[in-house]
Scaffold this motif. Structure first.
Motif, mmCIF file in Angstrom:
data_model
loop_
_atom_site.group_PDB
_atom_site.id
_atom_site.type_symbol
_atom_site.label_atom_id
_atom_site.label_comp_id
_atom_site.label_asym_id
_atom_site.label_seq_id
_atom_site.Cartn_x
_atom_site.Cartn_y
_atom_site.Cartn_z
ATOM 1 N N ILE A 189 -17.239 2.354 -1.975
ATOM 2 C CA ILE A 189 -15.929 2.751 -1.451
ATOM 3 C C ILE A 189 -15.783 2.317 0.001
ATOM 4 O O ILE A 189 -14.717 1.848 0.418
ATOM 5 C CB ILE A 189 -15.722 4.275 -1.619
ATOM 6 N N ALA A 190 -16.847 2.425 0.788
ATOM 7 C CA ALA A 190 -16.794 2.027 2.198
ATOM 8 C C ALA A 190 -16.558 0.533 2.356
ATOM 9 O O ALA A 190 -15.771 0.107 3.211
ATOM 10 C CB ALA A 190 -18.083 2.430 2.907
ATOM 11 N N THR A 216 -9.727 4.464 3.655
ATOM 12 C CA THR A 216 -10.722 5.171 2.841
ATOM 13 C C THR A 216 -10.061 5.881 1.672
ATOM 14 O O THR A 216 -10.615 5.906 0.566
ATOM 15 C CB THR A 216 -11.508 6.186 3.680
ATOM 16 N N LEU A 217 -8.881 6.446 1.896
ATOM 17 C CA LEU A 217 -8.166 7.115 0.808
ATOM 18 C C LEU A 217 -7.671 6.103 -0.219
ATOM 19 O O LEU A 217 -7.719 6.358 -1.428
ATOM 20 C CB LEU A 217 -6.998 7.933 1.359
ATOM 21 N N LEU A 218 -7.218 4.952 0.258
ATOM 22 C CA LEU A 218 -6.777 3.898 -0.661
ATOM 23 C C LEU A 218 -7.948 3.384 -1.499
ATOM 24 O O LEU A 218 -7.823 3.205 -2.708
ATOM 25 C CB LEU A 218 -6.156 2.744 0.124
ATOM 26 N N TYR A 220 0.814 -1.218 0.000
ATOM 27 C CA TYR A 220 0.000 0.000 0.000
ATOM 28 C C TYR A 220 0.844 1.264 0.000
ATOM 29 O O TYR A 220 0.357 2.327 -0.348
ATOM 30 C CB TYR A 220 -0.946 -0.003 1.192
ATOM 31 N N LYS A 221 2.098 1.150 0.382
ATOM 32 C CA LYS A 221 2.979 2.318 0.391
ATOM 33 C C LYS A 221 3.270 2.798 -1.033
ATOM 34 O O LYS A 221 3.473 3.981 -1.260
ATOM 35 C CB LYS A 221 4.294 1.963 1.101
ATOM 36 N N LYS A 222 3.246 1.878 -1.998
ATOM 37 C CA LYS A 222 3.546 2.245 -3.381
ATOM 38 C C LYS A 222 2.323 2.745 -4.144
ATOM 39 O O LYS A 222 2.432 3.091 -5.312
ATOM 40 C CB LYS A 222 4.147 1.043 -4.106
ATOM 41 N N SER A 223 1.172 2.773 -3.507
ATOM 42 C CA SER A 223 -0.025 3.249 -4.205
ATOM 43 C C SER A 223 0.065 4.759 -4.403
ATOM 44 O O SER A 223 0.800 5.455 -3.704
ATOM 45 C CB SER A 223 -1.289 2.895 -3.428
ATOM 46 N N THR A 264 -10.772 4.961 -2.209
ATOM 47 C CA THR A 264 -11.215 6.001 -3.133
ATOM 48 C C THR A 264 -10.309 6.068 -4.348
ATOM 49 O O THR A 264 -10.781 6.184 -5.482
ATOM 50 C CB THR A 264 -11.260 7.377 -2.429
ATOM 51 N N GLN A 265 -9.011 5.968 -4.128
ATOM 52 C CA GLN A 265 -8.063 5.998 -5.239
ATOM 53 C C GLN A 265 -8.256 4.788 -6.146
ATOM 54 O O GLN A 265 -8.233 4.919 -7.370
ATOM 55 C CB GLN A 265 -6.625 6.037 -4.705
ATOM 56 N N GLU A 266 -8.476 3.622 -5.553
ATOM 57 C CA GLU A 266 -8.729 2.429 -6.356
ATOM 58 C C GLU A 266 -10.009 2.590 -7.171
ATOM 59 O O GLU A 266 -10.064 2.174 -8.323
ATOM 60 C CB GLU A 266 -8.853 1.189 -5.458
ATOM 61 N N TYR A 267 -11.029 3.189 -6.587
ATOM 62 C CA TYR A 267 -12.296 3.393 -7.299
ATOM 63 C C TYR A 267 -12.104 4.347 -8.479
ATOM 64 O O TYR A 267 -12.603 4.110 -9.571
ATOM 65 C CB TYR A 267 -13.362 3.931 -6.345
ATOM 66 N N ILE A 268 -11.365 5.412 -8.244
ATOM 67 C CA ILE A 268 -11.120 6.401 -9.307
ATOM 68 C C ILE A 268 -10.323 5.773 -10.452
ATOM 69 O O ILE A 268 -10.595 6.032 -11.625
ATOM 70 C CB ILE A 268 -10.396 7.640 -8.730
ATOM 71 N N GLU A 269 -9.347 4.934 -10.113
ATOM 72 C CA GLU A 269 -8.524 4.281 -11.138
ATOM 73 C C GLU A 269 -9.253 3.136 -11.835
ATOM 74 O O GLU A 269 -8.767 2.601 -12.819
ATOM 75 C CB GLU A 269 -7.230 3.761 -10.506
ATOM 76 N N GLY A 270 -10.407 2.757 -11.320
ATOM 77 C CA GLY A 270 -11.180 1.675 -11.928
ATOM 78 C C GLY A 270 -10.722 0.295 -11.518
ATOM 79 O O GLY A 270 -10.981 -0.683 -12.214
#
Length: 110
Positions: free
Chosen positions: A34-35, A86-88, A3-6, A90-96
């Motif tokens: 996302i939740a 939650t930030l991880l 997760y550090k490299k995300s 959200t980022q995954e959701y945005i990236e698809g």
């Protein structure tokens, strides 16, 4: 998963709500997706951390014998610096990168 490299931010970021709900058409459904992913990520991180800290577990019953282990402190600091789940998510959701489906919508299409 490392997760550090995300690419997700470490701090809170203001996002445009309309951009988030483009796929679902409903902001509440997007937040639920996302939740749920954030809960999955949190469970993975917790399991990872407990597995690494299990190596340092002391099975002695004496409370007098307290010592600091440098490796244990470094592991704890690493996990404290990770972005929040939650930030991880959200980022995954945005990236698809999040797969989701709604069985109610699938029944309507059939």
């Amino acid at each position: 998963m490392d997760y550090k490299k995300s690419k997700s931010p470490v701090n809170t970021v203001t996002r445009d709500i309309m951009d988030l709900c483009e796929d679902t058409g409903n902001i509440y459904e997007t937040v639920a997706i996302i939740a749920k992913r954030a809960n999955q990520i949190s469970a993975e991180i917790k399991q990872d951390l407990s597995k690494k800290l299990q190596e340092f577990a002391s099975y002695n019953d004496t409370l007098e014998e307290v010592f600091e282990n440098r490796e244990q402190i470094e592991i704890s600091r690493y996990y404290e610096k990770l972005p929040k789940p939650t930030l991880l998510a959200t980022q995954e959701y945005i990236e698809g990168n999040v797969y989701w489906r709604d069985p109610a919508h699938e029944e309507e299409e059939l």
